[in-house]
Design a protein around this motif. Structure first.
Motif, short mmCIF file in Angstrom:
data_model
loop_
_atom_site.label_atom_id
_atom_site.label_comp_id
_atom_site.label_asym_id
_atom_site.label_seq_id
_atom_site.Cartn_x
_atom_site.Cartn_y
_atom_site.Cartn_z
N ALA A 1 -61.48 43.60 -10.88
CA ALA A 1 -60.10 43.08 -10.99
C ALA A 1 -59.64 43.09 -12.45
O ALA A 1 -58.46 43.37 -12.73
CB ALA A 1 -60.02 41.67 -10.41
N LEU A 2 -60.53 42.81 -13.38
CA LEU A 2 -60.15 42.81 -14.80
C LEU A 2 -59.78 44.23 -15.25
O LEU A 2 -58.78 44.43 -15.96
CB LEU A 2 -61.30 42.26 -15.67
CG LEU A 2 -61.60 40.77 -15.50
CD1 LEU A 2 -62.90 40.39 -16.21
CD2 LEU A 2 -60.45 39.90 -16.01
N VAL A 3 -60.56 45.21 -14.83
CA VAL A 3 -60.28 46.60 -15.22
C VAL A 3 -58.95 47.04 -14.59
O VAL A 3 -58.11 47.64 -15.27
CB VAL A 3 -61.44 47.52 -14.79
CG1 VAL A 3 -61.10 48.99 -15.07
CG2 VAL A 3 -62.72 47.13 -15.53
N SER A 4 -58.72 46.72 -13.33
CA SER A 4 -57.46 47.10 -12.68
C SER A 4 -56.28 46.45 -13.39
O SER A 4 -55.25 47.08 -13.63
CB SER A 4 -57.42 46.66 -11.21
OG SER A 4 -58.46 47.23 -10.53
N PHE A 5 -56.44 45.19 -13.75
CA PHE A 5 -55.35 44.49 -14.43
C PHE A 5 -55.03 45.17 -15.76
O PHE A 5 -53.86 45.39 -16.10
CB PHE A 5 -55.70 43.01 -14.68
CG PHE A 5 -54.59 42.25 -15.34
CD1 PHE A 5 -53.59 41.67 -14.60
CD2 PHE A 5 -54.51 42.19 -16.74
CE1 PHE A 5 -52.52 41.01 -15.22
CE2 PHE A 5 -53.46 41.53 -17.37
CZ PHE A 5 -52.46 40.94 -16.61
N ALA A 6 -56.06 45.53 -16.50
CA ALA A 6 -55.86 46.17 -17.81
C ALA A 6 -55.13 47.50 -17.64
O ALA A 6 -54.22 47.84 -18.41
CB ALA A 6 -57.19 46.36 -18.51
N GLU A 7 -55.50 48.23 -16.61
CA GLU A 7 -54.83 49.53 -16.37
C GLU A 7 -53.38 49.33 -15.95
O GLU A 7 -52.47 49.97 -16.47
CB GLU A 7 -55.56 50.26 -15.24
CG GLU A 7 -56.80 50.97 -15.68
CD GLU A 7 -57.29 51.88 -14.57
OE1 GLU A 7 -57.30 53.11 -14.78
OE2 GLU A 7 -57.64 51.35 -13.48
N ASP A 8 -53.17 48.42 -15.03
CA ASP A 8 -51.83 48.21 -14.47
C ASP A 8 -50.85 47.66 -15.50
O ASP A 8 -49.65 47.87 -15.39
CB ASP A 8 -51.88 47.24 -13.27
CG ASP A 8 -52.68 47.82 -12.12
OD1 ASP A 8 -52.95 49.04 -12.16
OD2 ASP A 8 -53.06 47.06 -11.21
N ASN A 9 -51.36 46.94 -16.49
CA ASN A 9 -50.47 46.28 -17.45
C ASN A 9 -50.46 46.93 -18.83
O ASN A 9 -50.04 46.33 -19.80
CB ASN A 9 -50.83 44.79 -17.55
CG ASN A 9 -50.51 44.07 -16.26
OD1 ASN A 9 -49.37 43.68 -16.03
ND2 ASN A 9 -51.48 43.94 -15.39
N LYS A 10 -50.93 48.16 -18.87
CA LYS A 10 -50.91 48.94 -20.11
C LYS A 10 -51.49 48.16 -21.30
O LYS A 10 -50.90 48.08 -22.38
CB LYS A 10 -49.49 49.40 -20.44
CG LYS A 10 -48.83 50.15 -19.29
CD LYS A 10 -47.81 51.13 -19.75
CE LYS A 10 -47.44 52.14 -18.67
NZ LYS A 10 -47.44 51.64 -17.29
N ILE A 11 -52.64 47.58 -21.05
CA ILE A 11 -53.31 46.81 -22.10
C ILE A 11 -53.86 47.76 -23.16
O ILE A 11 -54.50 48.77 -22.84
CB ILE A 11 -54.45 45.98 -21.47
CG1 ILE A 11 -53.91 44.96 -20.46
CG2 ILE A 11 -55.28 45.30 -22.56
CD1 ILE A 11 -53.01 43.90 -21.02
N GLU A 12 -53.59 47.44 -24.43
CA GLU A 12 -54.05 48.31 -25.51
C GLU A 12 -55.24 47.75 -26.27
O GLU A 12 -55.80 48.42 -27.13
CB GLU A 12 -52.90 48.57 -26.49
CG GLU A 12 -51.84 49.49 -25.88
CD GLU A 12 -50.58 49.50 -26.71
OE1 GLU A 12 -50.55 50.24 -27.70
OE2 GLU A 12 -49.65 48.73 -26.37
N LEU A 13 -55.57 46.51 -25.99
CA LEU A 13 -56.76 45.93 -26.62
C LEU A 13 -57.28 44.81 -25.71
O LEU A 13 -56.52 43.94 -25.29
CB LEU A 13 -56.41 45.33 -28.00
CG LEU A 13 -57.54 44.55 -28.69
CD1 LEU A 13 -58.70 45.46 -29.05
CD2 LEU A 13 -57.02 43.84 -29.94
#
Ligand code: AMP
Ligand code: GLY
Length: 432
Positions: free
Chosen positions: A55-67
């Motif tokens: 879920a953490l990885v999906s969230f980072a991908e979906d929300n264009k996390i840069e760091l």
């Protein structure tokens, strides 16, 4: 940029507070965060557990996390950094193999032995019949450690043979720490003063990230049970720690650690938190490695974040993208003392009550150099604060001298009304 911070404790509140101040930060997401963390500007908490790697990885991908900044050790050991790097998302935190420096005491000790890193003499065992004859031949006190993560409780300082035998037996049979204890390290007891030294590395460049000391016992005068830390101050006591010892630590401990990790094919990007014992030797005081952590210390991080002047987002992004060399010699600190008093629930580190009301937090000063970080609170339905953890608040203050920082923190703390809490009254006491 959009940033994702993992964790929910006092350490993460301090990191969130500092990250949210950066001009580089658009939205800071914190998983799972806390009600107090959600109050920081531009900060949103998302209800994902630190162990839910998918879920953490999906969230980072979906929300264009840069760091992504990983606070606690568990997601590191579970491989969160591996999964994020597979997706090309910059992350501060070592991968699973590097996290073994914290996740396996035996791994750390073997690395020290192979690369001549000063540490206590030791032996590793998985079999009680082999451990007991070895233990019988040692001097006491003797230190018995569970190999794996044991929430800071896996170290027993045995005063005599019977305590050592009991500890080894309970660990190796799985009784005390489950699988984390079925491999143990038995090591020599080192005497000296403990100092926490922090470094940040991208795998190549190492940046010194200052020093701290913490108070591990629950009660004043270092009495009572061991805890995760009842308070901390930074920098470490200047009579005991200095630039020269920092350089010796970098040369004899940190550099060979990175070399050793590289020799094992491990590229380590993240925080190296070295727990050191300063031992008196024939050649003067010398740092010995007691333990490594693959993350910031808590509560030490709260004091460090208050002292840090540089932009933490710039710095951590550089570390996460192999550009840390640009920061060599450039990290800026307030030349002051920051200290942190932990306000804990009565009973901690044993059983404690949850849901007790904490009053007056809103009345505390909102000014530079003072902040109450929340490690274990929730807001009730009517908006008041309640305690929901063992270590609950970190009352943190900075001033020109240790004595002034103490006065500032304790004066403010005394305004907090919390009947079910306790704190040590001697944090950073007698420190010049
Ligand atoms: P660790 O979880 O390895 O940091 O151990 C917890 C605490 O136990 C340390 O902070 C030290 O106070 C103490 N400790 C661990 N190993 C030793 C040792 N070899 N000699 C003396 N004290 C130790
Ligand atoms: N304060 C000790 C730790 O974070 O491990």
């Amino acid at each position: 940029m959009n940033i994702l911070l993992i964790g929910s404790g006092g350490r993460e509140h301090a990191l969130a507070w500092k990250i949210a101040q950066s001009e580089k930060c658009d939205t800071l997401y914190v998983a799972p965060g806390s009600d107090a963390i959600a109050q920081e500007p531009n900060t949103q908490c998302v209800a994902i557990s630190v162990e839910d790697i998918d879920a953490l990885v999906s969230f980072a991908e979906d929300n264009k996390i840069e760091l992504v900044v990983i606070g606690p050790e568990t997601p590191l050991v579970l491989g969160l950094a591996n999964r994020l790097r597979d997706k090309n998302i910059p992350v501060l935190g070592p991968e699973k193999d590097g996290a073994q420096i914290e996740g396996s005491k035996g791994f750390m000790k073997d690395l020290c032995a192979e690369f001549d890193i000063p540490t206590a003499r030791y032996a590793r065992f998985t079999n009680l019949n082999e451990a007991l004859p070895y233990i019988e031949e040692q001097n006491f006190p003797l230190v018995i450690k569970a190999d794996g993560l044991a929430a800071g409780k896996g170290v027993i300082i045995a005063q005599n043979l019977s305590e050592a035998t009991d500890a080894a037996t309970e660990m190796l049979t799985g009784e005390s720490f489950g699988a984390a204890g079925t491999s143990i390290v038995v090591e020599e007891f080192l005497e000296g003063e403990e100092v926490s030294f922090f470094a940040i590395t991208d795998g190549q460049t190492v940046i010194s990230f200052n020093s701290a000391q913490d108070h591990k016992r629950a009660f004043d005068n270092d009495e009572g049970p061991n805890t995760g830390g009842m308070g901390a101050f930074s920098p470490a006591r200047q009579g005991v720690w200095n630039k020269e010892l920092e350089q010796v630590t970098l040369d004899t401990i940190v550099a060979p650690t990175l070399k050793g990790l590289q020799a094992r094919g491990i590229s380590y990007c993240g925080v190296l938190y070295a727990g050191l014992m300063l031992v008196d030797t024939d050649e003067g005081k010398k740092p010995y490695l007691i333990e490594y952590n693959a993350r910031f210390g808590d509560p030490e991080c709260q004091a460090l974040m208050m002292r840090l002047r540089s932009d933490i987002v710039d710095l951590l992004y550089a570390a996460a993208t192999s550009q840390l060399s640009e920061w060599s010699g450039k990290v800026r600190w307030h030349d002051k003392t920051a200290l942190n008093i932990v306000y804990a629930a009565q009973g901690y580190p044993g059983a404690y009550q949850k849901g007790t009301p904490i009053l007056n937090l809103e009345q505390l000063p909102e000014e530079d150099g003072f902040k109450v970080f929340h490690a274990g609170t929730k807001r009730s339905e009517v908006g008041t604060w309640e305690a929901h953890g063992g270590r609950v608040l970190g009352v943190t203050a900075m001033a020109d001298s240790p004595a002034e920082a103490r006065t500032r923190a304790y004066t403010a703390l005394k305004n907090i009304e919390w009947d079910a809490g306790f704190y040590r009254t001697d944090i950073c006491k007698n420190i010049a």
